[in-house]
Design an enzyme around this catalytic site. Structure first.
Site, PDB file in Angstrom:
ATOM      1  N   ASP A  62      43.715  23.146 -36.046  1.00 25.29           N
ATOM      2  CA  ASP A  62      43.778  24.504 -35.499  1.00 25.29           C
ATOM      3  C   ASP A  62      43.443  25.520 -36.590  1.00 25.29           C
ATOM      4  O   ASP A  62      44.065  25.516 -37.654  1.00 25.29           O
ATOM      5  CB  ASP A  62      45.193  24.753 -34.963  1.00 25.29           C
ATOM      6  CG  ASP A  62      45.318  26.039 -34.161  1.00 25.29           C
ATOM      7  OD1 ASP A  62      44.598  27.009 -34.452  1.00 25.29           O
ATOM      8  OD2 ASP A  62      46.153  26.064 -33.240  1.00 25.29           O
ATOM      9  N   GLY A  80      41.625  20.410 -32.231  1.00 27.26           N
ATOM     10  CA  GLY A  80      41.760  21.795 -32.632  1.00 27.26           C
ATOM     11  C   GLY A  80      42.841  22.554 -31.886  1.00 27.26           C
ATOM     12  O   GLY A  80      43.863  21.985 -31.491  1.00 27.26           O
ATOM     13  N   HIS A  81      42.576  23.833 -31.674  1.00 24.01           N
ATOM     14  CA  HIS A  81      43.554  24.756 -31.089  1.00 24.01           C
ATOM     15  C   HIS A  81      43.927  24.364 -29.665  1.00 24.01           C
ATOM     16  O   HIS A  81      45.101  24.280 -29.318  1.00 24.01           O
ATOM     17  CB  HIS A  81      42.944  26.163 -31.126  1.00 24.01           C
ATOM     18  CG  HIS A  81      43.841  27.268 -30.694  1.00 24.01           C
ATOM     19  ND1 HIS A  81      45.029  27.564 -31.332  1.00 24.01           N
ATOM     20  CD2 HIS A  81      43.722  28.179 -29.686  1.00 24.01           C
ATOM     21  CE1 HIS A  81      45.597  28.611 -30.740  1.00 24.01           C
ATOM     22  NE2 HIS A  81      44.822  28.993 -29.734  1.00 24.01           N
ATOM     23  N   PHE A  82      42.927  24.130 -28.829  1.00 22.23           N
ATOM     24  CA  PHE A  82      43.162  23.770 -27.428  1.00 22.23           C
ATOM     25  C   PHE A  82      43.279  22.253 -27.305  1.00 22.23           C
ATOM     26  O   PHE A  82      42.411  21.574 -26.758  1.00 22.23           O
ATOM     27  CB  PHE A  82      42.040  24.310 -26.545  1.00 22.23           C
ATOM     28  CG  PHE A  82      42.153  25.783 -26.253  1.00 22.23           C
ATOM     29  CD1 PHE A  82      42.943  26.236 -25.211  1.00 22.23           C
ATOM     30  CD2 PHE A  82      41.486  26.713 -27.035  1.00 22.23           C
ATOM     31  CE1 PHE A  82      43.058  27.590 -24.940  1.00 22.23           C
ATOM     32  CE2 PHE A  82      41.589  28.070 -26.770  1.00 22.23           C
ATOM     33  CZ  PHE A  82      42.383  28.517 -25.719  1.00 22.23           C
ATOM     34  N   ALA A  83      44.382  21.723 -27.786  1.00 27.13           N
ATOM     35  CA  ALA A  83      44.550  20.274 -27.888  1.00 27.13           C
ATOM     36  C   ALA A  83      44.510  19.567 -26.531  1.00 27.13           C
ATOM     37  O   ALA A  83      44.116  18.397 -26.456  1.00 27.13           O
ATOM     38  CB  ALA A  83      45.865  19.950 -28.602  1.00 27.13           C
TER      39      ALA A  83
END
Length: 284
Positions: free
Chosen positions: A237, A263-266
């Protein structure tokens, strides 16, 4: 009753759209999304959990299919957002529930826990931060706006609202970007393109400083109440760093922390793995 239903609730004149699945007799699980998304981000997760939980995933005010009240009559702040969600849980009969928080959903859900610790049965945090060490340098432009709320600093944050930035948030840190469906970021960009959304989002960027100011209070809640806690974190992230996930164990020694190579939107790449972690955690 594992199929998803699409409903809305009137919360003091604000229409809150929400997804609902599972038996009303099952343990309750509230899913709170982040920026710039909506309850749509849980489209893959909900079917994997609805056989064992009564799940509700609202769109926050100004996001998704929920109302976007006029800024002249509704102050876009995280405190205001949390109060709408608080009333929403009461309106739909969520008296005690576990909460899954992501990004903006974290300071929203953590406020609910501060206000009503007796209502929270467990917390799952997916890249939902409550510690200074979890904030990356990617926050620097927003911090500059906190320190000097000039029009120039506000306008500089419009880069976060560009379509290419949304796509980057979904794909950065993902080893195989072909695994990321374009549906999520395309829908987010559709909502971001609506008239008036830019100022709503810039207001929330400015108010995010209130969340950082509450970090000590959130941490005191964790220490004093020690809710069952699971962190499921996309380790790549660019905004919320792994040390922020590890820090929960400082205040809740029994917290479970799991990292995933994404990343951020796992949930875009690891919904099945995160669903398994949640089942193991909540049903143990």
């Amino acid at each position: 009753m594992t199929g998803i239903r699409y409903r809305q609730a009137d919360i003091d004149g604000v229409k809150v759209f929400y997804r609902e699945a599972g038996s009303p007799r099952a343990p309750k699980l509230l899913l709170l999304h982040g920026f710039p998304s909506s309850g749509h981000m849980f489209r893959d997760l909900i079917p994997l959990l609805a056989d064992r939980f009564h799940i509700v995933a609202p769109d926050l005010p100004g996001f998704g299919q929920s109302d976007m009240p006029d800024r002249a009559t509704f102050r876009y702040s995280f405190d205001g957002t949390a109060r709408v969600v608080d009333r929403f849980t009461e309106a739909i009969g969520f008296a005690r529930f576990a909460v899954y928080v992501f990004d903006y959903g974290a300071p929203t859900g953590f406020r609910l826990a501060l206000w009503h610790p007796d209502r929270i049965t467990a917390i799952i945090s997916q890249n939902g931060n409550a510690y200074e060490e979890g904030l990356s340098d990617g926050w620097n432009p927003i911090r500059a706006y906190w320190q000097e709320p000039s029009q120039a600093n506000r306008d500089a944050l419009r880069a976060f609202l560009k379509p290419e930035t949304t796509i980057w948030q979904y794909t950065h840190g993902v080893p195989d970007t072909a695994a990321v469906s374009p549906d999520g970021y395309s829908l987010d960009n559709f909502y971001l393109a609506r008239p008036g959304v830019d100022d709503v989002q810039l207001d929330l960027f400015g108010d995010y400083r209130s969340n950082v100011a509450l970090y000590p209070a959130f941490q005191a809640y964790f220490r004093n109440h020690k809710p069952p806690f699971l962190a499921v974190w996309g380790k790549n992230d660019p905004f919320f760093l792994p040390p922020g996930a590890e820090a929960f164990k400082r205040d809740i020694p029994d917290a479970v922390v799991r990292f995933f190579d994404t990343g951020h939107f796992a949930l875009e790449t690891h919904a099945a793995e995160i669903a398994t972690a949640i089942r193991d955690f909540l049903l143990r």
